[in-house]
Design a protein around this motif. Structure first.
Motif, PDB file in Angstrom:
ATOM      1  N   UNK A 295       7.494   2.730   6.436  1.00 51.48           N
ATOM      2  CA  UNK A 295       8.504   4.035   6.022  1.00 51.48           C
ATOM      3  C   UNK A 295       9.977   3.470   5.954  1.00 51.48           C
ATOM      4  N   UNK A 296      10.371   2.631   6.676  1.00 50.74           N
ATOM      5  CA  UNK A 296      11.806   1.870   6.799  1.00 50.74           C
ATOM      6  C   UNK A 296      11.827   0.976   5.339  1.00 50.74           C
ATOM      7  N   UNK A 297      10.490   0.237   5.451  1.00 55.87           N
ATOM      8  CA  UNK A 297      10.371  -0.771   4.271  1.00 55.87           C
ATOM      9  C   UNK A 297      10.282  -0.097   2.805  1.00 55.87           C
ATOM     10  N   UNK A 298       9.568   0.987   2.745  1.00 59.09           N
ATOM     11  CA  UNK A 298       9.737   1.718   1.632  1.00 59.09           C
ATOM     12  C   UNK A 298      11.222   2.120   1.246  1.00 59.09           C
ATOM     13  N   UNK A 299      11.991   2.796   2.237  1.00 55.11           N
ATOM     14  CA  UNK A 299      13.242   3.369   1.845  1.00 55.11           C
ATOM     15  C   UNK A 299      14.339   2.113   1.472  1.00 55.11           C
ATOM     16  N   UNK A 300      14.121   0.932   2.252  1.00 53.08           N
ATOM     17  CA  UNK A 300      15.023   0.087   1.916  1.00 53.08           C
ATOM     18  C   UNK A 300      14.632  -0.517   0.406  1.00 53.08           C
ATOM     19  N   UNK A 301      13.334  -0.549   0.057  1.00 53.54           N
ATOM     20  CA  UNK A 301      12.872  -1.292  -1.196  1.00 53.54           C
ATOM     21  C   UNK A 301      13.516  -0.064  -2.207  1.00 53.54           C
ATOM     22  N   UNK A 302      13.287   1.158  -2.185  1.00 50.02           N
ATOM     23  CA  UNK A 302      13.691   1.991  -3.202  1.00 50.02           C
ATOM     24  C   UNK A 302      15.304   1.917  -3.383  1.00 50.02           C
ATOM     25  N   UNK A 303      15.914   1.745  -2.251  1.00 51.12           N
ATOM     26  CA  UNK A 303      17.495   1.692  -2.372  1.00 51.12           C
ATOM     27  C   UNK A 303      18.025   0.188  -3.124  1.00 51.12           C
ATOM     28  N   UNK A 304      16.900  -0.450  -2.968  1.00 50.14           N
ATOM     29  CA  UNK A 304      17.433  -1.869  -3.870  1.00 50.14           C
ATOM     30  C   UNK A 304      18.014  -1.594  -5.395  1.00 50.14           C
ATOM     31  N   UNK A 305      19.212  -1.988  -5.769  1.00 53.06           N
ATOM     32  CA  UNK A 305      19.682  -1.500  -6.930  1.00 53.06           C
ATOM     33  C   UNK A 305      18.865  -1.519  -8.145  1.00 53.06           C
ATOM     34  N   UNK A 306      17.922  -2.621  -8.216  1.00 52.95           N
ATOM     35  CA  UNK A 306      17.319  -2.601  -9.462  1.00 52.95           C
ATOM     36  C   UNK A 306      16.121  -1.564  -9.512  1.00 52.95           C
ATOM     37  N   UNK A 307      15.666  -1.190  -8.121  1.00 52.86           N
ATOM     38  CA  UNK A 307      14.593  -0.084  -8.057  1.00 52.86           C
ATOM     39  C   UNK A 307      14.914   1.195  -8.265  1.00 52.86           C
ATOM     40  N   UNK A 308      16.214   1.549  -7.694  1.00 54.69           N
ATOM     41  CA  UNK A 308      16.643   2.914  -7.973  1.00 54.69           C
ATOM     42  C   UNK A 308      17.105   2.995  -9.424  1.00 54.69           C
ATOM     43  N   UNK A 309      17.765   1.949  -9.955  1.00 58.48           N
ATOM     44  CA  UNK A 309      18.096   2.112 -11.391  1.00 58.48           C
ATOM     45  C   UNK A 309      17.029   2.221 -12.212  1.00 58.48           C
ATOM     46  N   UNK A 310      15.717   1.731 -11.842  1.00 58.23           N
ATOM     47  CA  UNK A 310      14.480   2.056 -12.706  1.00 58.23           C
ATOM     48  C   UNK A 310      14.184   3.603 -12.583  1.00 58.23           C
ATOM     49  N   UNK A 311      14.183   3.993 -11.369  1.00 58.97           N
ATOM     50  CA  UNK A 311      13.755   5.393 -11.031  1.00 58.97           C
ATOM     51  C   UNK A 311      15.084   6.215 -11.959  1.00 58.97           C
TER      52      UNK A 311
END
Length: 373
Positions: A295-311
């Motif tokens: 879960x921590x790994x998932x949250x960390x991944x989502x918050x990376x700029x390139x990933x949250x930008x895609x969202x």
């Protein structure tokens, strides 16, 4: 917010076909399989981000969705939900889950991407999570008015388009009623806005203040066509209604859908000048999460700029990671309805949870409003 949302268009079926997304109840994981069980709002993710997460980490995503905070709370209150990551709205659900001890304090050392969160927005979240210990902002928005300006102007040429007066003054609501008024079916989201409109504290629990709210709402009740339990996105996009009290992102999505349909419907969002409620959808981990590290790994991944930008590009809701903005479509970042200007934040307010007795009183007020008596 939030609260009950019929949020964004998403080709979820395509994502399901990849085999990456499925309900935790569908099949047990193999003993050696690394998984993360995510419970998020309907149509509120970019499936490509989930695929990328699995490709880079080897952690399989099991993805379930909900369309109301009541559903989410019911799952969590029963315990042993099986979920590792959830996305509650800050009020009332996130703060209630914290108070109930249902959430795990985040280990920020395992979420280095959280250092990139906007400190001003995270400070605002402290009204629900005093020490920012239990969640990080996923996406956010405001509550205001969705307008079909052309139709409103034809019926009420002198009505103010930048004010709650457009809805809450009976003379304006009466004039606009012919083209449809829709209000979200959520006292949690509506009553604080009415309190603020009346010049009162948005968190007031006073009986006299609540009586004034009820009088204001009953004054426009004859002119309200519908209550939308999932937001007013479709009603606005199709022209079924021309004025809606709803979430900013729903209106922005309605505008995009109306353009795509090319049926002469034009929709815009307004955060009224008297003040608009600011809400946050938060990524959090249940206390009994079976895969907390994942879960921590998932949250960390989502918050990376390139990933949250895609969202954000997919769902058109703003995120709280400033470094993502250069990677977001300019049409989104330049729209002040999606990314408000700095001065706009002076008019925004957050709400705090109210005591159970006050919440019950608000529910009774809401029931009388809907019933028209």
């Amino acid at each position: 917010m939030p609260s009950d949302l019929t949020r964004r268009p998403l080709a979820l079926a395509a994502a399901l076909a990849t085999g990456l997304l499925f309900s935790p109840s569908w099949a047990p994981a193999a003993a050696q399989e690394r998984v993360v069980n995510v419970y998020n709002w309907t149509d509120y993710i970019d499936p490509a981000v989930l695929e990328k997460f699995t490709a880079e980490t080897g952690i399989r995503v099991r993805y379930d969705t909900f369309d109301s905070l009541e559903t989410l709370e019911a799952k969590l209150s029963a315990g042993r939900s099986g979920y590792d990551v959830i996305a509650p709205t800050n009020e009332p659900t996130f703060s209630r889950l914290i108070a109930a001890g249902a959430l795990m304090p985040l280990d920020k050392a395992k979420i280095p991407s959280a250092a990139g969160l906007d400190p001003t927005l995270m400070q605002r979240l402290r009204s629900s999570d005093p020490d920012n210990r239990h969640g990080v902002i996923y996406l956010w928005g405001t509550i205001g008015l969705g307008l079909n300006v052309e139709r409103i102007r034809a019926l009420a040429p002198n009505a103010p388009l930048d004010s709650w007066d457009l809805l809450f003054k009976p003379e304006h609501a009466r004039a606009i009623a012919r083209c449809g008024i829709t209000i979200m079916d959520s006292q949690t989201d509506v009553i604080p806005s009415v309190l603020r409109y009346l010049g009162l504290n948005q968190d007031s629990t006073g009986s006299d203040d609540l009586r004034r709210v009820e009088q204001t709402l009953l004054g426009i009740r004859p002119h309200v066509r519908s209550f939308a339990s999932g937001g007013a996105l479709e009603q606005l996009a199709t022209g079924e209604t021309c004025l809606a009290l709803t979430y900013s992102g729903d209106v922005i999505q309605a505008s995009a859908r109306a353009v795509e349909a090319n049926r002469g419907v034009a929709v815009r969002y307004v955060a009224p000048k008297e003040g608009a409620q600011l809400w946050f959808d938060v990524l959090a981990i249940p206390r009994d999460a079976p895969n907390a590290d994942n879960a921590h790994a998932f949250i960390n991944f989502v918050l990376k700029p390139e990933n949250i930008a895609a969202i954000t590009n997919e769902v058109r809701y703003p995120n709280a990671v400033p470094a993502s903005k250069p990677m977001i479509d300019q049409a989104i970042t330049s729209d002040p309805n999606v990314y408000p200007r700095e001065e706009d934040f002076e008019r925004f307010f957050t709400v705090s949870g109210v005591p159970q007795t006050a919440d019950r009183a608000r529910n009774r007020t809401w029931a009388r409003f809907k019933a028209g008596r």
